[in-house]
Design a protein around this motif. Structure first.
Motif, PDB file in Angstrom:
ATOM      1  N   THR A 112       0.821  -1.212   0.000  1.00 31.35           N
ATOM      2  CA  THR A 112       0.000   0.000   0.000  1.00 31.35           C
ATOM      3  C   THR A 112       0.855   1.263   0.000  1.00 31.35           C
ATOM      4  OG1 THR A 112      -1.822  -1.118   1.162  1.00 31.35           O
ATOM      5  CG2 THR A 112      -1.770   1.286   1.264  1.00 31.35           C
ATOM      6  N   LYS A 147      -5.188  11.096   6.903  1.00 31.96           N
ATOM      7  CA  LYS A 147      -5.634  11.604   5.604  1.00 31.96           C
ATOM      8  C   LYS A 147      -4.615  11.348   4.496  1.00 31.96           C
ATOM      9  CE  LYS A 147      -9.279  13.204   7.602  1.00 31.96           C
ATOM     10  NZ  LYS A 147     -10.591  12.507   7.429  1.00 31.96           N
ATOM     11  N   GLY A 151      -3.745   5.946   5.213  1.00 32.67           N
ATOM     12  CA  GLY A 151      -4.784   6.279   6.188  1.00 32.67           C
ATOM     13  C   GLY A 151      -5.514   5.090   6.770  1.00 32.67           C
ATOM     14  N   ALA A 152      -5.817   4.098   5.945  1.00 31.72           N
ATOM     15  CA  ALA A 152      -6.563   2.932   6.441  1.00 31.72           C
ATOM     16  C   ALA A 152      -5.799   2.222   7.547  1.00 31.72           C
ATOM     17  CB  ALA A 152      -6.854   1.972   5.290  1.00 31.72           C
ATOM     18  N   TYR A 153      -4.507   2.019   7.336  1.00 29.07           N
ATOM     19  CA  TYR A 153      -3.704   1.359   8.362  1.00 29.07           C
ATOM     20  C   TYR A 153      -3.478   2.267   9.561  1.00 29.07           C
ATOM     21  CZ  TYR A 153      -2.822  -2.947   5.894  1.00 29.07           C
ATOM     22  OH  TYR A 153      -2.982  -4.171   5.308  1.00 29.07           O
ATOM     23  N   TYR A 155      -5.694   4.356  10.756  1.00 25.71           N
ATOM     24  CA  TYR A 155      -6.915   4.196  11.559  1.00 25.71           C
ATOM     25  C   TYR A 155      -6.881   2.888  12.340  1.00 25.71           C
ATOM     26  CZ  TYR A 155      -9.681   8.119   9.737  1.00 25.71           C
ATOM     27  OH  TYR A 155     -10.175   9.368   9.455  1.00 25.71           O
ATOM     28  N   LEU A 178     -12.747   4.565  10.222  1.00 28.18           N
ATOM     29  CA  LEU A 178     -12.019   3.834   9.175  1.00 28.18           C
ATOM     30  C   LEU A 178     -12.968   3.409   8.069  1.00 28.18           C
ATOM     31  CD1 LEU A 178      -9.814   2.041   7.856  1.00 28.18           C
ATOM     32  CD2 LEU A 178     -10.324   0.312   9.598  1.00 28.18           C
ATOM     33  N   ASN A 179     -14.091   2.825   8.436  1.00 28.10           N
ATOM     34  CA  ASN A 179     -15.054   2.351   7.448  1.00 28.10           C
ATOM     35  C   ASN A 179     -15.702   3.495   6.670  1.00 28.10           C
ATOM     36  OD1 ASN A 179     -14.613  -0.343   8.195  1.00 28.10           O
ATOM     37  ND2 ASN A 179     -16.132  -0.226   9.826  1.00 28.10           N
ATOM     38  N   GLU A 181     -14.291   6.720   6.221  1.00 29.74           N
ATOM     39  CA  GLU A 181     -13.311   7.489   5.465  1.00 29.74           C
ATOM     40  C   GLU A 181     -12.560   6.662   4.424  1.00 29.74           C
ATOM     41  OE1 GLU A 181     -12.960  10.744   5.673  1.00 29.74           O
ATOM     42  OE2 GLU A 181     -14.527  10.851   7.209  1.00 29.74           O
ATOM     43  N   CYS A 182     -12.503   5.364   4.620  1.00 28.23           N
ATOM     44  CA  CYS A 182     -11.759   4.490   3.701  1.00 28.23           C
ATOM     45  C   CYS A 182     -12.656   3.342   3.231  1.00 28.23           C
ATOM     46  CB  CYS A 182     -10.509   3.943   4.366  1.00 28.23           C
ATOM     47  SG  CYS A 182      -9.435   5.183   5.109  1.00 28.23           S
ATOM     48  N   HIS A 185     -11.733  -0.545   2.046  1.00 25.68           N
ATOM     49  CA  HIS A 185     -10.378  -0.854   2.513  1.00 25.68           C
ATOM     50  C   HIS A 185     -10.202  -2.369   2.673  1.00 25.68           C
ATOM     51  CE1 HIS A 185     -11.322  -2.050   6.659  1.00 25.68           C
ATOM     52  NE2 HIS A 185     -12.253  -1.111   6.643  1.00 25.68           N
TER      53      HIS A 185
END
Length: 239
Positions: A112, A147, A151-153, A155, A178-179, A181-182, A185
């Motif tokens: 990623t 941001k 970002g996903a990781y 969070y 997380l869910n 905003e991403c 994922h």
């Protein structure tokens, strides 16, 4: 003065663990010594310890754990290719063990962030802080990355660190964000973290719902298998 006392305390613990491991090569002693080396930035000692110890353990679960930790050290010192190769070797050699899922997550984490080395280094530092139980520092470092491309990781490790601090409300909040905003994922371990928190809070239906949802969306993966195993455990609790 406080910092000096803390350093001296860690050094004394290192001496004690080194003596204990010399006398009796137990995995838990090895891992405790490895964590102390990480806390004191003695990465070369950790690499040497893990590299030499691997041949002394015969059980697949023990050898795979050592491989995972060695991959982590490679990652922490910036030897990303070696870390990637170690995790890949672990997944290939021990695909049926749960730790293979953790190694697969690390592989995806590396993939990623591969194109943004600055953010990768920052994320790896968050992982290091979390792995050495420096939870408050980990939350501060993770927030800066929310941001970004990682970002996903960020969070996910923010949520893990909140759990480490014992704040389940903030843990769930980070996972829900997380869910939101991403969307889409692939940090599937976040689902299991969320389910475990719901179980602790007694919200078994919520835990069951998100595990079922994972099975529907990833039916032929190791994550679906793990979700089914978690659901079996839920049935026992509900009965």
């Amino acid at each position: 003065m406080i910092i000096l006392l803390l350093v001296l305390s860690i050094e004394a613990r290192i001496d004690s663990l080194e003596n204990a491991f010399t006398q009796n090569r137990e995995l838990e002693t090895l891992l405790a010594l490895h964590e102390c080396y990480l806390l004191t930035d003695q990465y070369h000692k950790s690499m040497s310890l893990l590299g030499q110890a691997e041949r002394h353990f015969q059980k697949d679960a023990d050898k795979s754990r050592i491989m995972f930790e060695l991959g982590s050290v490679f990652m922490f010192v910036g030897e990303i290719t070696k870390a990637h190769d170690m995790y890949l070797r672990l997944v290939s050699r021990y695909p049926k063990l749960n730790i293979a899922n953790d190694a697969a997550e690390r592989l995806y984490l590396i993939e990623t962030a591969r194109d943004d080395t600055v953010q990768m280094k920052r994320l790896i530092n968050v992982v290091r802080l979390y792995e050495t139980a420096q939870y408050e520092a980990a939350t501060d470092s993770a927030r800066v990355l929310l941001k970004t491309v990682v970002g996903a990781y960020a969070y996910y490790y923010l949520a893990l660190s909140y759990r480490g601090l014992g704040d389940l409300t903030l843990t769930l909040g980070a996972l829900e964000e997380l869910n939101t905003e991403c969307p889409g994922h692939r940090v599937y371990e976040a689902v299991f973290l969320q389910a475990s928190v719901y179980m602790i809070l007694g919200e078994l239906e919520s835990a069951e719902e998100i595990l079922q949802d994972l099975i529907v969306h990833e039916p032929n993966t190791v994550y679906a298998l793990k979700a089914r195993q978690k659901l079996e455990g839920l049935k026992v609790i509900q009965e």
